[in-house]
Design an enzyme around this catalytic site. Structure first.
Site, PDB file in Angstrom:
ATOM      1  N   PHE A   1       0.847  -1.189   0.000  1.00  0.00           N
ATOM      2  CA  PHE A   1       0.000   0.000   0.000  1.00  0.00           C
ATOM      3  C   PHE A   1       0.885   1.244   0.000  1.00  0.00           C
ATOM      4  O   PHE A   1       1.720   1.416   0.892  1.00  0.00           O
ATOM      5  CB  PHE A   1      -0.908   0.011   1.220  1.00  0.00           C
ATOM      6  CG  PHE A   1      -2.082  -0.943   1.127  1.00  0.00           C
ATOM      7  CD1 PHE A   1      -2.113  -1.963   0.200  1.00  0.00           C
ATOM      8  CD2 PHE A   1      -3.158  -0.811   1.987  1.00  0.00           C
ATOM      9  CE1 PHE A   1      -3.186  -2.837   0.116  1.00  0.00           C
ATOM     10  CE2 PHE A   1      -4.242  -1.675   1.915  1.00  0.00           C
ATOM     11  CZ  PHE A   1      -4.261  -2.695   0.978  1.00  0.00           C
ATOM     12  N   GLU A   2       0.677   2.093  -0.978  1.00  0.00           N
ATOM     13  CA  GLU A   2       1.496   3.291  -1.120  1.00  0.00           C
ATOM     14  C   GLU A   2       0.605   4.518  -1.259  1.00  0.00           C
ATOM     15  O   GLU A   2      -0.623   4.431  -1.176  1.00  0.00           O
ATOM     16  CB  GLU A   2       2.421   3.141  -2.334  1.00  0.00           C
ATOM     17  CG  GLU A   2       3.348   1.938  -2.246  1.00  0.00           C
ATOM     18  CD  GLU A   2       4.299   1.828  -3.427  1.00  0.00           C
ATOM     19  OE1 GLU A   2       4.545   2.859  -4.098  1.00  0.00           O
ATOM     20  OE2 GLU A   2       4.799   0.715  -3.689  1.00  0.00           O
ATOM     21  N   GLY A   3       1.227   5.666  -1.496  1.00  0.00           N
ATOM     22  CA  GLY A   3       0.471   6.885  -1.739  1.00  0.00           C
ATOM     23  C   GLY A   3      -0.436   7.253  -0.577  1.00  0.00           C
ATOM     24  O   GLY A   3       0.006   7.467   0.544  1.00  0.00           O
TER      25      GLY A   3
END
Length: 482
Positions: free
Chosen positions: A264-266
């Site tokens: 999970f990024e951003g």
């Protein structure tokens, strides 16, 4: 991780305010099992009664009436008539959730700034679960020091497509990039092979599944990596949480995978204002993710492999800043992975933080370290092996992970991501962490860590493009550490 040439994350009920529902399992008795309840989440082999019949769940389910959903392709198996009335008997296990605020610096920090340049349309594909009950995943160990890589399976970029059957045997964990949501908040994860128009030479789905089966038979682990730079996943509601579990389960069952990688990024993870205690989170996207992973673990058992690939901003930056802080004003994503890692630490197989595309981060020596050299890898990894006070609060310490749960991520080449370090520098860092020798400007507080798990890279495809430098350099090096 990013798609572009620049860059592409035993059940424990650790402290988190989320619930896992457990119902009675299959029994040989002809008496009616507890009555089905639409509000209860059931996992594989749970048995319920409905309308005078007993039913067995094939996979995770909630709100699907056994009478209506017991056909050949449905979630329930009709076991036939039963005698006696069943009563609902779910057991809810929930952790305590005091929320003692931590104190710490209030200077706003800046978040990850590297933009994604790859395709942004989520891949679409079937999410119908496989037919028949799922066999629990086999419990099998990894080598003491593992080589972990991401395979561009659903898209193409400048590195070219690589068929699963052609992935060299040296890769111990293969993360399929990526499962992505239909929308940021849907929780509905989709995965499909790269289309032939984009990836000439792509195998058929049957060939892909057969190659995965062969890898697993040879002792390798194949996981679905969820998220990436383009796949924002925000489980803001329990409905999204439940859809996440059912859709991910369907992909695992369809392709015969060993587990998941959470990348999970951003803006996937951030902390609500006032959520200041990583041991007892209250933010829905955090709580629901923890609950969802626990449900997957409960379904697949001890053989379920769970890895995570957060960026440094979401983990090590938590040494200085955590969420928006006790008085607000900070970036709410700072340290936002910490409650997830902590709650799932007994389920976690490997945490391999992305030591690339990162700003300078303060280490336990209270000095800032920048990517591109051995010291950055050592300082960032040491924080996980030694533990650290969150947001400077010595009364709120993130405990060290086990050595075998910790690896670090490095780009396989100069085209794969910012922060590339040549093999000699990567190996200097690993030697320092494992043996406590050959260290440069940073001395690990954790001492020697002989069971340090190994190395992750973005990506297998880019490594092939550059003549397998990462694999050829590091696989024999890791083996020699044993």
């Amino acid at each position: 991780m990013r798609r572009s040439v620049t860059l592409a994350v035993a059940a424990a009920l650790a402290a988190a305010c989320s619930s896992v529902y457990v119902a009675s399992t299959a029994s040989a008795a002809v008496a009616c099992a507890p009555a089905w309840s639409a509000s209860v989440a059931y996992v594989k082999d749970n048995v319920v009664s409905r309308g005078g019949n007993n039913y067995t769940a094939k996979w995770w389910t909630q709100g699907e009436d056994p009478v209506a959903k017991s056909g050949q392709w449905d979630v329930w198996i009709n076991n036939g008539a039963c005698g006696g009335a069943g009563t609902p008997s779910p057991t809810t296990t929930q952790s305590q959730s005091p929320t003692t605020p931590s104190t710490g610096p209030t200077t706003p920090s800046t978040g990850p700034t590297t933009p994604s340049t790859g395709p942004t349309t989520p891949s679409t594909g079937p999410t119908t679960p496989s037919t028949g009950p799922t066999t629990p995943l086999p419990v099998g160990g990894l080598p003491r020091h593992a080589l972990i890589g991401y395979l561009h399976a659903s898209f193409a970029n400048g590195s070219g497509y690589l068929r699963m059957a052609d992935v060299p045997a040296e890769w111990d964990i293969i993360n399929l990039a990526f499962g992505e949501p239909t929308s940021a908040t849907s929780g509905d994860i989709r995965f499909t092979l790269c289309p032939a128009t984009e990836c000439p030479g792509v195998e058929t789905e049957a060939e892909f599944i057969a190659a995965i089966r062969a890898k697993r038979a040879a002792g390798r682990k194949v996981l679905l990596s969820i998220g990436g730079a383009n796949g924002q996943v925000q489980l803001t509601t329990t409905a999204a949480r439940d859809r996440f579990v059912s859709s991910v389960s369907a992909i695992i069952d369809r392709y015969g995978l060993d587990g998941v990688d959470i990348d999970f990024e951003g803006h996937s993870l951030s902390l609500n204002t006032g959520d200041t205690d990583f041991k007892n989170p209250t933010t829905p996207v955090i709580v629901n993710l923890i609950s969802a992973i626990r449900s997957l673990k409960a379904r697949y058992g001890a053989g379920f492999v769970l890895t995570m690939a957060p960026e440094t901003f979401f983990v090590q930056l938590g040494y200085q800043y955590y969420g928006s802080g006790p008085w607000g004003g900070q970036d709410p994503r700072a340290g936002a992975y910490l409650p997830v890692i902590h709650a799932l630490r007994n389920d976690l197989t490997v945490l391999h933080v992305q030591d690339y595309n990162s700003g300078s981060i303060m280490g336990l020596d209270n000095q800032y370290h920048s990517m591109g050299g051995a010291d950055f890898h050592v300082a960032m990894t040491d924080m996980l092996l030694a533990g650290f006070p969150v947001a400077g609060n010595t009364a709120n310490v993130f405990p060290a992970l086990r050595e075998d749960q910790v690896a670090f991520g490095a780009p396989s080449s100069v085209s794969a991501g910012n922060g590339y370090v040549a093999p000699t520098g990567v190996q200097q860092a690993v030697t320092c962490l494992v043996k406590g020798t050959g260290c440069g400007g940073y001395t690990p507080r954790s001492g020697a860590n002989p069971d340090f798990r190994g190395l992750m890279t973005w990506s297998i495809n880019w490594d092939r493009f550059y003549g397998w430098e990462f694999r050829n350099s590091h696989e024999p090096f890791l083996n020699a550490l044993n």
